[in-house]
Motif scaffolding. Structure first.
Motif, mmCIF file in Angstrom:
data_model
loop_
_atom_site.group_PDB
_atom_site.id
_atom_site.type_symbol
_atom_site.label_atom_id
_atom_site.label_comp_id
_atom_site.label_asym_id
_atom_site.label_seq_id
_atom_site.Cartn_x
_atom_site.Cartn_y
_atom_site.Cartn_z
ATOM 1 N N GLU A 12 0.850 -1.185 0.000
ATOM 2 C CA GLU A 12 0.000 0.000 0.000
ATOM 3 C C GLU A 12 0.889 1.239 0.000
ATOM 4 O O GLU A 12 1.770 1.361 0.855
ATOM 5 C CB GLU A 12 -0.906 0.047 1.246
ATOM 6 N N HIS A 115 6.136 0.042 12.038
ATOM 7 C CA HIS A 115 4.826 -0.237 11.433
ATOM 8 C C HIS A 115 3.880 -0.917 12.426
ATOM 9 O O HIS A 115 2.679 -0.618 12.474
ATOM 10 C CB HIS A 115 5.070 -1.145 10.219
ATOM 11 N N HIS A 119 -0.027 0.012 13.954
ATOM 12 C CA HIS A 119 -1.218 -0.824 14.154
ATOM 13 C C HIS A 119 -1.617 -0.842 15.637
ATOM 14 O O HIS A 119 -2.801 -0.757 15.974
ATOM 15 C CB HIS A 119 -0.942 -2.264 13.710
ATOM 16 N N SER A 139 -1.965 -9.600 10.841
ATOM 17 C CA SER A 139 -1.800 -9.004 9.517
ATOM 18 C C SER A 139 -1.174 -10.033 8.598
ATOM 19 O O SER A 139 -1.092 -11.215 8.917
ATOM 20 C CB SER A 139 -0.924 -7.754 9.631
ATOM 21 N N GLY A 141 1.904 -10.292 7.794
ATOM 22 C CA GLY A 141 3.227 -10.724 8.250
ATOM 23 C C GLY A 141 3.295 -11.089 9.711
ATOM 24 O O GLY A 141 4.313 -11.638 10.168
ATOM 25 N N GLU A 167 -1.344 -14.407 6.152
ATOM 26 C CA GLU A 167 -0.636 -15.259 5.188
ATOM 27 C C GLU A 167 -1.449 -16.533 4.933
ATOM 28 O O GLU A 167 -1.560 -17.002 3.791
ATOM 29 C CB GLU A 167 0.718 -15.597 5.821
ATOM 30 N N PHE A 169 -4.697 -16.847 5.190
ATOM 31 C CA PHE A 169 -5.821 -16.438 4.334
ATOM 32 C C PHE A 169 -5.347 -16.300 2.884
ATOM 33 O O PHE A 169 -6.015 -16.759 1.952
ATOM 34 C CB PHE A 169 -6.405 -15.099 4.807
ATOM 35 N N GLY A 183 -7.419 -12.390 1.807
ATOM 36 C CA GLY A 183 -8.307 -12.358 2.974
ATOM 37 C C GLY A 183 -9.731 -11.949 2.627
ATOM 38 O O GLY A 183 -10.689 -12.689 2.899
ATOM 39 N N PRO A 184 -9.889 -10.787 1.991
ATOM 40 C CA PRO A 184 -11.251 -10.361 1.643
ATOM 41 C C PRO A 184 -11.934 -11.355 0.704
ATOM 42 O O PRO A 184 -13.151 -11.560 0.787
ATOM 43 C CB PRO A 184 -11.043 -9.011 0.956
ATOM 44 N N GLY A 278 -4.585 -4.653 12.535
ATOM 45 C CA GLY A 278 -3.987 -5.341 11.385
ATOM 46 C C GLY A 278 -5.062 -5.732 10.385
ATOM 47 O O GLY A 278 -6.264 -5.737 10.689
ATOM 48 N N GLY A 279 -4.630 -6.070 9.173
ATOM 49 C CA GLY A 279 -5.557 -6.325 8.077
ATOM 50 C C GLY A 279 -6.615 -7.366 8.386
ATOM 51 O O GLY A 279 -7.781 -7.217 7.999
ATOM 52 N N VAL A 280 -6.262 -8.444 9.099
ATOM 53 C CA VAL A 280 -7.228 -9.515 9.365
ATOM 54 C C VAL A 280 -8.306 -9.051 10.362
ATOM 55 O O VAL A 280 -9.383 -9.653 10.445
ATOM 56 C CB VAL A 280 -6.526 -10.803 9.857
ATOM 57 N N ALA A 282 -10.144 -6.848 9.883
ATOM 58 C CA ALA A 282 -11.296 -6.464 9.053
ATOM 59 C C ALA A 282 -12.271 -7.627 8.884
ATOM 60 O O ALA A 282 -13.405 -7.429 8.455
ATOM 61 C CB ALA A 282 -10.814 -6.006 7.677
ATOM 62 N N GLY A 310 -6.335 -2.203 7.645
ATOM 63 C CA GLY A 310 -5.211 -2.487 6.750
ATOM 64 C C GLY A 310 -4.186 -1.364 6.832
ATOM 65 O O GLY A 310 -4.345 -0.400 7.583
ATOM 66 N N ASP A 311 -3.128 -1.510 6.056
ATOM 67 C CA ASP A 311 -2.044 -0.538 6.140
ATOM 68 C C ASP A 311 -2.499 0.837 5.658
ATOM 69 O O ASP A 311 -3.186 0.962 4.652
ATOM 70 C CB ASP A 311 -0.857 -1.028 5.305
HETATM 71 O O1 KG4 Z 1 -2.088 -5.002 8.009
HETATM 72 P P1 KG4 Z 1 -2.085 -5.371 6.568
HETATM 73 O O2 KG4 Z 1 -2.806 -4.459 5.593
HETATM 74 O O3 KG4 Z 1 -0.629 -5.521 6.018
HETATM 75 C C1 KG4 Z 1 0.409 -6.102 6.746
HETATM 76 O O4 KG4 Z 1 1.015 -5.380 7.581
HETATM 77 O O5 KG4 Z 1 0.601 -7.315 6.534
HETATM 78 O O6 KG4 Z 1 -2.687 -6.843 6.453
HETATM 79 C C2 KG4 Z 1 -2.842 -7.478 5.217
HETATM 80 C C3 KG4 Z 1 -3.377 -8.867 5.456
HETATM 81 C C4 KG4 Z 1 -3.425 -9.709 4.194
HETATM 82 O O7 KG4 Z 1 -2.892 -10.992 4.480
HETATM 83 C C5 KG4 Z 1 -4.909 -9.772 3.877
HETATM 84 O O8 KG4 Z 1 -5.290 -10.950 3.167
HETATM 85 C C6 KG4 Z 1 -5.504 -9.742 5.265
HETATM 86 O O9 KG4 Z 1 -4.720 -8.813 5.966
HETATM 87 N N1 KG4 Z 1 -6.910 -9.321 5.232
HETATM 88 C C7 KG4 Z 1 -7.943 -10.091 5.609
HETATM 89 C C8 KG4 Z 1 -9.127 -9.353 5.356
HETATM 90 N N2 KG4 Z 1 -8.752 -8.132 4.848
HETATM 91 C C9 KG4 Z 1 -7.395 -8.142 4.788
HETATM 92 N N3 KG4 Z 1 -7.966 -11.336 6.103
HETATM 93 C C10 KG4 Z 1 -9.176 -11.868 6.373
HETATM 94 N N4 KG4 Z 1 -10.354 -11.234 6.150
HETATM 95 C C11 KG4 Z 1 -10.371 -9.974 5.653
HETATM 96 N N5 KG4 Z 1 -11.538 -9.358 5.436
#
Ligand code: KG4
Ligand code: ZN
Length: 360
Positions: A12, A115, A119, A139, A141, A167, A169, A183-184, A278-280, A282, A310-311
């Motif tokens: 991002e 980073h 979060h 997230s 990572g 990862e 996901f 993930g989404p 973190g992204g997950v 969401a 997310g980031d």
């Molecule tokens: O925090 P982030 O944007 O970036 C890192 O710092 O890694 O997290 C990205 C991660 C990805 O693996 C993405 O597939 C996951 O978050 N993610 C989700 C969802 N949205 C993003 N995993 C599960 N369900 C979601 N809705």
């Protein structure tokens, strides 16, 4: 105080303007995120060199838009915060050099932000959560449970012994042909699925070690998918639903141990916060599992709005603002990016340490 935050540690390209008032209240004046989806989709995942080049091409435009959306100019900015690690080194170099140039040109202080701290502190920007609180950081990572005691004071209670949850996901999505970002896509597919058709054992269920593990689940899903192939859309949806069910049961089991541990360490706090980041974070199924755990254990659950899971640059600006408000020194212009940079420098590394420090 108003800060510009810049984030380029993965895929991002993001910049944001955030204000913090003296009473600690934060507001996001703009939040621009260019997700490099088109760039990485042909490869089914993030390609570091392509990510770095895309940051070079996009970052100045993203920063200009963040300033314009907030109706401010560079001279209105009190400081510049930038992600200096952990992450993909090429992207980190791009963001950090850009921020250094802006700091030099404007004479404003530069804050090199971790980073993960971005979060970790987001819930204070969005909900004003007081220290200490219990954080689940999940997230692409990282999968960590952290006791957040203060700015710069983090105690890791758990991490993953193999894959990060995001990862898992992403790999599941790739295996099932759902594309990138995973993930989404898994969450979307699971909505049409029957979670009862397949059952995967939730990883680490009941394990006395406070840790995560997701690679066994990934293997179980692959074996099931191979046995069923060719997969119909319904098969894919049912597999995604079963995967999410196992994941959320595992997260709930791990977190129910963590809340007890945190309570024992902070017996005086009435109703502590359980914060997801973190992204997950969401993910709706993971969120509702956490909500239940929090409710059952007398915690109140806080999760950032989806745009800040997310980031993004807002979390980086905010971490810089928190540091500046406490009088933490700004960085010299020779500060270096760090591909590896654990949030908690004290806890023993789980993957060992190399020349560049702890791996996780
Ligand atoms: O925090 P982030 O944007 O970036 C890192 O710092 O890694 O997290 C990205 C991660 C990805 O693996 C993405 O597939 C996951 O978050 N993610 C989700 C969802 N949205 C993003 N995993 C599960 N369900 C979601 N809705
Ligand atoms: Zn992240």
């Amino acid at each position: 105080m108003i800060f510009l935050g810049i984030e380029t540690s993965c895929d991002e390209t993001a910049a944001s303007i955030v204000r913090r008032t003296d009473d600690g209240h934060g507001s996001v004046l703009s939040n621009v995120v260019h997700a490099q989806i088109a760039e990485h989709t042909p490869f089914g995942g993030v390609v570091p060199e392509i990510a770095a080049r895309a940051h070079v091409e996009r970052l100045d435009g993203v920063v200009a838009r963040a300033l314009a959306d907030a109706a401010v100019t560079l001279s209105d900015i009190d400081g510049i915060a930038v992600t200096a690690g952990p992450g993909l080194i090429g992207g980190l170099v791009v963001g950090l050099m850009h921020a250094k140039a802006l700091a030099l040109a404007t004479g404003r202080p530069l804050f090199a932000v971790n980073h993960l701290e971005g979060h970790a502190l987001t819930a204070r920007l969005t909900d004003g959560v007081a220290f200490p609180y219990l954080l689940l950081l999940v997230s692409g990572g990282h999968s960590q449970i952290v006791a957040v005691e203060g700015v710069g004071r983090y105690r890791r209670l758990a991490t993953t012994i193999d894959d990060a949850l995001g990862e898992a996901f992403d790999k599941t999505a790739k295996l099932l042909g759902l594309g990138f970002p995973g993930g989404p896509a898994v969450e979307r597919a699971a909505k049409a699925g029957d979670a009862a058709r397949f059952r995967f054992p939730p990883p680490m269920m009941g394990d006395a070690r406070l840790a995560f593990s997701f690679s066994g689940l990934k293997t179980a899903l692959r074996q099931k998918a191979e046995a069923l192939a060719p997969l119909s859309d319904q098969d894919v949806a049912d597999l995604c639903a079963a995967f999410q069910t196992a994941v959320s049961a595992s997260v709930a089991d791990r977190m129910s141990r963590a809340v007890d541990l945190f309570r024992g360490q902070h017996p005086d706090i009435q109703r502590p916060a359980l914060v997801a980041a973190g992204g997950v974070a969401a993910n709706g199924v993971v969120r509702s599992a956490l909500q239940t755990i929090a409710g059952d254990h007398g915690f109140h659950f806080v999760a950032p709005p989806l745009a800040l899971c997310g980031d993004n640059g807002a979390m980086i600006a905010w971490a810089g603002l928190e540091r500046a408000a406490l009088g933490f020194p700004s960085c010299a212009l020779d500060v270096a990016p760090r591909a590896r940079w654990p949030l908690d420098d004290v806890s023993a590394p789980v993957f060992g340490a190399g020349k560049k420090g702890a791996k996780a």
